[in-house]
Enzyme design. Structure first.
Site, PDB file in Angstrom:
ATOM      1  N   HIS A 136       0.803  -1.221   0.000  1.00  0.00           N
ATOM      2  CA  HIS A 136       0.000   0.000   0.000  1.00  0.00           C
ATOM      3  C   HIS A 136       0.844   1.283   0.000  1.00  0.00           C
ATOM      4  O   HIS A 136       0.593   2.207   0.774  1.00  0.00           O
ATOM      5  CB  HIS A 136      -0.973  -0.006   1.190  1.00  0.00           C
ATOM      6  CG  HIS A 136      -1.988  -1.115   1.120  1.00  0.00           C
ATOM      7  ND1 HIS A 136      -2.462  -1.622  -0.068  1.00  0.00           N
ATOM      8  CD2 HIS A 136      -2.617  -1.830   2.096  1.00  0.00           C
ATOM      9  CE1 HIS A 136      -3.340  -2.578   0.172  1.00  0.00           C
ATOM     10  NE2 HIS A 136      -3.444  -2.746   1.470  1.00  0.00           N
ATOM     11  N   HIS A 210      -9.701   1.618   1.075  1.00  0.00           N
ATOM     12  CA  HIS A 210      -9.531   0.484   1.980  1.00  0.00           C
ATOM     13  C   HIS A 210     -10.569   0.484   3.098  1.00  0.00           C
ATOM     14  O   HIS A 210     -10.228   0.373   4.283  1.00  0.00           O
ATOM     15  CB  HIS A 210      -8.113   0.510   2.543  1.00  0.00           C
ATOM     16  CG  HIS A 210      -7.539  -0.824   2.870  1.00  0.00           C
ATOM     17  ND1 HIS A 210      -8.024  -1.610   3.893  1.00  0.00           N
ATOM     18  CD2 HIS A 210      -6.539  -1.522   2.310  1.00  0.00           C
ATOM     19  CE1 HIS A 210      -7.314  -2.726   3.945  1.00  0.00           C
ATOM     20  NE2 HIS A 210      -6.410  -2.706   2.985  1.00  0.00           N
ATOM     21  N   GLU A 348     -11.253  -4.179  -2.535  1.00  0.00           N
ATOM     22  CA  GLU A 348     -10.450  -3.091  -3.071  1.00  0.00           C
ATOM     23  C   GLU A 348     -10.343  -3.226  -4.585  1.00  0.00           C
ATOM     24  O   GLU A 348      -9.712  -4.160  -5.080  1.00  0.00           O
ATOM     25  CB  GLU A 348      -9.052  -3.136  -2.440  1.00  0.00           C
ATOM     26  CG  GLU A 348      -9.074  -3.099  -0.923  1.00  0.00           C
ATOM     27  CD  GLU A 348      -7.862  -3.812  -0.305  1.00  0.00           C
ATOM     28  OE1 GLU A 348      -6.724  -3.460  -0.616  1.00  0.00           O
ATOM     29  OE2 GLU A 348      -8.085  -4.746   0.493  1.00  0.00           O
TER      30      GLU A 348
HETATM   31  C1  BGC Z   1      -4.057  -6.628   2.173  1.00  0.00           C
HETATM   32  C2  BGC Z   1      -3.774  -7.428   3.416  1.00  0.00           C
HETATM   33  C3  BGC Z   1      -3.289  -6.491   4.476  1.00  0.00           C
HETATM   34  C4  BGC Z   1      -4.295  -5.400   4.689  1.00  0.00           C
HETATM   35  C5  BGC Z   1      -3.780  -4.364   5.615  1.00  0.00           C
HETATM   36  C6  BGC Z   1      -5.084  -5.615   2.502  1.00  0.00           C
HETATM   37  O1  BGC Z   1      -5.356  -4.841   1.390  1.00  0.00           O
HETATM   38  O2  BGC Z   1      -4.465  -7.446   1.116  1.00  0.00           O
HETATM   39  O3  BGC Z   1      -2.811  -8.427   3.167  1.00  0.00           O
HETATM   40  O4  BGC Z   1      -3.004  -7.161   5.662  1.00  0.00           O
HETATM   41  O5  BGC Z   1      -4.585  -4.766   3.497  1.00  0.00           O
HETATM   42  O6  BGC Z   1      -4.361  -4.397   6.814  1.00  0.00           O
END
Ligand code: BGC
Length: 382
Positions: A136, A210, A348
């Site tokens: 991210h 998210h 997402e």
């Molecule tokens: C990911 C997870 C990650 C989470 C963060 C998601 O978008 O796919 O692997 O732990 O984001 O909390």
């Protein structure tokens, strides 16, 4: 079902009223400009504001920090409102330990293998923050930046236009990226996100949102009984670091088959190696429609107990479905309850993870002179 809620809400809004949690009526704020209040201050003194907006029966609170959706309230089939998005009641918790709750994600949503990629013959090392990989955007992604926010109320729509400029070299990415994200609440109560970005050097971009959904209400327990459908015949299996192997595996005959709606929990305990590695679902589904010029419906999430239903439309080629596997009871949410594994899920819309290193995946490269544009629409119903 959809028509009935829309008709009721639109009718109520037109009459200047809206259903309330108690089932009574109140003056609708639909069409009214979002309202701003101070939410907190960062360690360096930067003020963070919270914007409240409402339209078509949907109510949202959004922070200038990370473009975070702090709460999103929608009615159930009896008109009772709940906040269906996980979050915190104070800025410190967002800064200290938020697993991206409600946030805008960038410059590159999802994972990049070892935080490395080559673009036009040049190798880049970006910020690594998830074991040996980048997740991210890196250690200080767009979710941890303060955005410039402008409210609007135009015609039947209200919303926020948010700007953030990510300078050349920030988190190791090449090029100054000017990002603009617009949250719109439509008169039907849809939440639309329009993302835009330009760059002055070739770079990679993958923006997403998210939100952790629990349609029974944040803090109300597991989402395993939520019914989910995803219009995808394939998904991208991953290695132990959750980096795609490059394969587009068929969902048919596996726990990953959500082509027909089924409860999230039905197959989550299947002895499938991919589920064991990820501790549940944490994968990118390859949407059958592919990249489209307009948002198309790709997923439906429904909580049978309340009737609340979320429908997602996007122009993007992928959807990360994450079943809240790493929530572990250490975070206390807006309603004062702790969040445990499976207490929410994320959907997402995105390009595939690690695309900068996977030549067979759709490209995420953005070049000077081009404009990155993508739209995702969340529609609610009960
Ligand atoms: C990911 C997870 C990650 C989470 C963060 C998601 O978008 O796919 O692997 O732990 O984001 O909390």
């Amino acid at each position: 079902m959809e028509l009935s809620r829309r008709t009721v809400i639109a009718g109520a809004a037109a009459a200047g009223i809206a259903a309330t949690a108690a089932g009574g009526t109140a003056h609708a704020t639909g069409g009214r400009k979002p309202v701003k209040e101070l939410f907190g201050k960062l360690a360096d003194g930067t003020k963070v504001y919270r914007w409240s907006l409402e339209n078509g029966g949907t109510r949202m609170k959004v922070l200038s920090y990370g473009g975070i959706v702090q709460s999103l309230e929608i009615p159930d089939r009896r008109g009772r409102y709940e906040n269906v998005s996980l979050g915190f009641d104070n800025l410190d918790d967002y800064v200290a330990s938020s697993p991206y709750m409600g946030a805008l994600i960038g410059r590159y949503g999802n994972r990049i293998d070892k935080g490395r990629f080559t673009l036009d013959g040049k190798q880049y090392q970006i910020s690594v923050n998830d074991g040996e990989n980048t997740l991210h955007g890196g250690a200080q992604g767009f979710d941890k930046r303060v955005w410039d926010v402008e409210p609007f109320a135009e015609g039947s729509e209200v919303g926020l236009v948010m700007h953030y400029t990510s300078v050349d070299g920030e988190m190791g990415y090449p090029g100054t990226l000017k990002a603009k994200v617009t949250y719109t609440l439509t008169r039907e109560g849809d939440w639309r996100i329009d993302y835009e970005a330009t760059t002055d050097k070739a770079t990679v971009v993958n923006l997403t949102s998210h939100v952790y959904w629990n349609l029974a209400g944040e803090g109300s327990g597991t989402i395993e009984d939520h019914e989910l459908s995803i219009a995808a015949s394939r998904y991208t299996p991953t290695d132990e670091g959750l980096i795609p192997t490059g394969e587009l595996a068929k969902v048919a005959g596996t726990a990953f088959d959500f082509r027909r709606a089924k409860p999230v929990g039905r197959d989550i305990r299947a002895a499938h190696p991919q589920l064991i590695t990820a501790k549940g679902f944490d994968h990118n589904w390859v949407l059958d429609k592919g990249i489209t010029s307009r948002p198309e419906h790709i997923a439906t999430l429904r909580d049978p107990s309340s009737g609340r239903t979320l429908r997602i439309a996007t122009d993007q080629p992928g959807l990360q479905f994450y079943s809240g596997n790493f929530l572990d009871g250490t975070l206390t949410g807006t309603g004062g309850r702790t969040y445990r594994q499976g207490d929410a899920l994320c959907l997402e819309t995105q390009h595939f993870p690690d695309s900068p290193n996977q030549p067979s995946f759709p490209s995420t490269v953005l070049r000077p002179g081009q404009t990155y544009r993508t739209t995702t629409v969340h529609s609610f119903d009960a």
